[in-house]
Design a protein around this motif. Structure first.
Motif, PDB file in Angstrom:
ATOM      1  N   GLN A 117       0.829  -1.196   0.000  1.00  0.00           N
ATOM      2  CA  GLN A 117       0.000   0.000   0.000  1.00  0.00           C
ATOM      3  C   GLN A 117       0.869   1.254   0.000  1.00  0.00           C
ATOM      4  O   GLN A 117       1.839   1.330   0.753  1.00  0.00           O
ATOM      5  N   SER A 118       0.527   2.224  -0.846  1.00  0.00           N
ATOM      6  CA  SER A 118       1.181   3.523  -0.731  1.00  0.00           C
ATOM      7  C   SER A 118       0.663   4.199   0.531  1.00  0.00           C
ATOM      8  O   SER A 118      -0.391   3.824   1.058  1.00  0.00           O
ATOM      9  N   PRO A 119       1.393   5.194   1.063  1.00  0.00           N
ATOM     10  CA  PRO A 119       0.923   5.867   2.277  1.00  0.00           C
ATOM     11  C   PRO A 119      -0.512   6.387   2.154  1.00  0.00           C
ATOM     12  O   PRO A 119      -1.309   6.252   3.091  1.00  0.00           O
ATOM     13  N   MET A 120      -0.868   6.967   1.005  1.00  0.00           N
ATOM     14  CA  MET A 120      -2.211   7.511   0.856  1.00  0.00           C
ATOM     15  C   MET A 120      -3.254   6.409   0.719  1.00  0.00           C
ATOM     16  O   MET A 120      -4.386   6.550   1.189  1.00  0.00           O
ATOM     17  N   PHE A 121      -2.888   5.285   0.092  1.00  0.00           N
ATOM     18  CA  PHE A 121      -3.825   4.169   0.002  1.00  0.00           C
ATOM     19  C   PHE A 121      -4.092   3.610   1.398  1.00  0.00           C
ATOM     20  O   PHE A 121      -5.237   3.331   1.759  1.00  0.00           O
ATOM     21  N   ALA A 122      -3.037   3.450   2.188  1.00  0.00           N
ATOM     22  CA  ALA A 122      -3.193   2.925   3.547  1.00  0.00           C
ATOM     23  C   ALA A 122      -4.070   3.842   4.394  1.00  0.00           C
ATOM     24  O   ALA A 122      -4.838   3.374   5.246  1.00  0.00           O
ATOM     25  N   GLU A 123      -3.983   5.152   4.150  1.00  0.00           N
ATOM     26  CA  GLU A 123      -4.759   6.119   4.920  1.00  0.00           C
ATOM     27  C   GLU A 123      -6.228   6.119   4.510  1.00  0.00           C
ATOM     28  O   GLU A 123      -7.118   6.187   5.367  1.00  0.00           O
ATOM     29  N   ARG A 124      -6.504   5.992   3.226  1.00  0.00           N
ATOM     30  CA  ARG A 124      -7.873   6.170   2.728  1.00  0.00           C
ATOM     31  C   ARG A 124      -8.615   4.860   2.466  1.00  0.00           C
ATOM     32  O   ARG A 124      -9.848   4.835   2.430  1.00  0.00           O
ATOM     33  N   PHE A 125      -7.863   3.761   2.269  1.00  0.00           N
ATOM     34  CA  PHE A 125      -8.491   2.491   1.908  1.00  0.00           C
ATOM     35  C   PHE A 125      -8.054   1.376   2.864  1.00  0.00           C
ATOM     36  O   PHE A 125      -7.845   0.232   2.455  1.00  0.00           O
ATOM     37  N   SER A 126      -7.945   1.699   4.148  1.00  0.00           N
ATOM     38  CA  SER A 126      -7.421   0.743   5.121  1.00  0.00           C
ATOM     39  C   SER A 126      -8.327  -0.476   5.307  1.00  0.00           C
ATOM     40  O   SER A 126      -7.882  -1.529   5.762  1.00  0.00           O
ATOM     41  N   LYS A 127      -9.606  -0.344   4.983  1.00  0.00           N
ATOM     42  CA  LYS A 127     -10.542  -1.457   5.149  1.00  0.00           C
ATOM     43  C   LYS A 127     -10.566  -2.392   3.940  1.00  0.00           C
ATOM     44  O   LYS A 127     -11.201  -3.453   3.986  1.00  0.00           O
ATOM     45  N   MET A 128      -9.874  -2.015   2.881  1.00  0.00           N
ATOM     46  CA  MET A 128      -9.850  -2.845   1.674  1.00  0.00           C
ATOM     47  C   MET A 128      -8.899  -4.018   1.891  1.00  0.00           C
ATOM     48  O   MET A 128      -7.713  -3.827   2.137  1.00  0.00           O
ATOM     49  N   SER A 129      -9.399  -5.239   1.799  1.00  0.00           N
ATOM     50  CA  SER A 129      -8.584  -6.423   2.086  1.00  0.00           C
ATOM     51  C   SER A 129      -7.887  -6.937   0.837  1.00  0.00           C
ATOM     52  O   SER A 129      -8.322  -6.686  -0.295  1.00  0.00           O
TER      53      SER A 129
END
Length: 309
Positions: free
Chosen positions: A233-245
């Motif tokens: 995960q990129s930092p922004m993906f981890a921040e905005r899409f943390s619930k995506m498995s």
């Protein structure tokens, strides 16, 4: 599955200063980085061990902790730990020696060696490896230590901001990752990993390293609940899409992948839902190198919902 761990800004900056000193000591070399030059500068030794010839680790080691296993003057115990924990490489601070598993394909040695060099650069890791009671290797501590060594090794192999600048100035595609893989001399997997992390600070990017996604090509030990070797995960993906498995992403990717034996398996726009329940469009493509499938997902924008009047 191994999800990349994002370090704190302070920790990353401290490690990066240590990597910078190494690269300056080498005269800020051009890619690809020669790890033998790094070892020479840091006065590190390298040796190999194999299951059939463990002699490299059959030596007296004063005191070392390997993933919670304490070794006191017992080389055989170290070898047992290597086998039990399936270690592919390790660093012995007492000997300033890096040990690599010689049974692995040679192309994997480069990352493993850089990772262990990373351990040698970070002074608090030596406390851990010597069994310091203030640094006991609880699972979260072990994960943090490994993430820090990964960060150091990656910043070395990709020459710090040299790779970052080239990644940010390029389009986010598998073809660019293949190009950077050739230029910096690292594996496709590590290049994908680093690209997602550095090119995704201001936009969501996601990557996966898996077996072949097509149902007809999956191996007998395929785990549908944990289909990814690495979920990046990129930092922004981890921040905005943390619930995506990883499972959701893998299943969506498998839907467009063909059964080809190698090369591009397919590409498609996919809709992912963020933590607020809003939908967003990503463009995904997947490449198979005959060993692993490498998937890159690049953010395109919010998915507008049309509501009939």
């Amino acid at each position: 599955m191994s999800k990349n761990r994002i370090l704190s800004e302070k920790t990353a900056h401290d490690i990066d200063r240590r990597v910078e000193r190494v690269l300056k000591g080498l005269g800020n070399p051009e890619p690809p980085l020669r790890l033998e030059d790094v070892r020479h500068l840091l006065k590190l030794d390298k040796a190999f061990y194999t299951a059939s010839n463990p002699s490299a680790v059959q030596e007296k080691i004063s005191r070392i902790r390997v993933a919670t296993i304490q070794v006191y003057e017992r080389p055989a115990l170290l070898w047992d730990a290597i086998k039990k924990l399936s270690l592919k490489a390790l660093y012995l601070p007492d000997r300033r020696r890096i040990l690599l598993d010689g049974d692995l394909p040679e192309k994997k040695h480069r990352w493993n060696e850089a990772h262990e060099i990373g351990h040698s650069l970070i002074p608090w890791h030596e406390d851990v490896m010597h069994g310091d009671n203030n640094h006991t290797l609880l699972p979260h501590c072990h994960e943090e230590v490994e993430a820090e060594a990964n960060f150091a090794g990656g910043r070395l192999l990709f020459l710090q901001d040299r790779f970052t600048e080239e990644a940010l100035s390029s389009s986010a595609t598998i073809s660019i990752i293949k190009e950077l893989h050739g230029k910096f001399g690292n594996t496709l997997s590590t290049t994908l990993y680093r690209f997602v992390e550095v090119a995704g600070t201001d936009r969501p990017l996601v990557g996966m390293i898996t077996g072949h996604p097509h149902k007809s090509k999956r191996k007998a030990d395929f785990d549908a609940l944990n289909p990814a070797k690495y979920f990046i995960q990129s930092p922004m993906f981890a921040e905005r899409f943390s619930k995506m498995s990883e499972r959701e992403v893998f299943n969506a990717v498998a839907g467009y992948c063909g059964a080809q034996r190698g090369g591009i398996l397919g590409e498609s726009d996919l809709i992912l839902t963020d933590d607020n329940g809003d939908d967003h469009r990503f463009h995904f493509e997947t490449f198979y190198n005959t060993h692993d499938a490498l998937t890159l997902g690049v953010y395109r924008g919010p998915e507008l919902r049309i509501i009939a009047a």
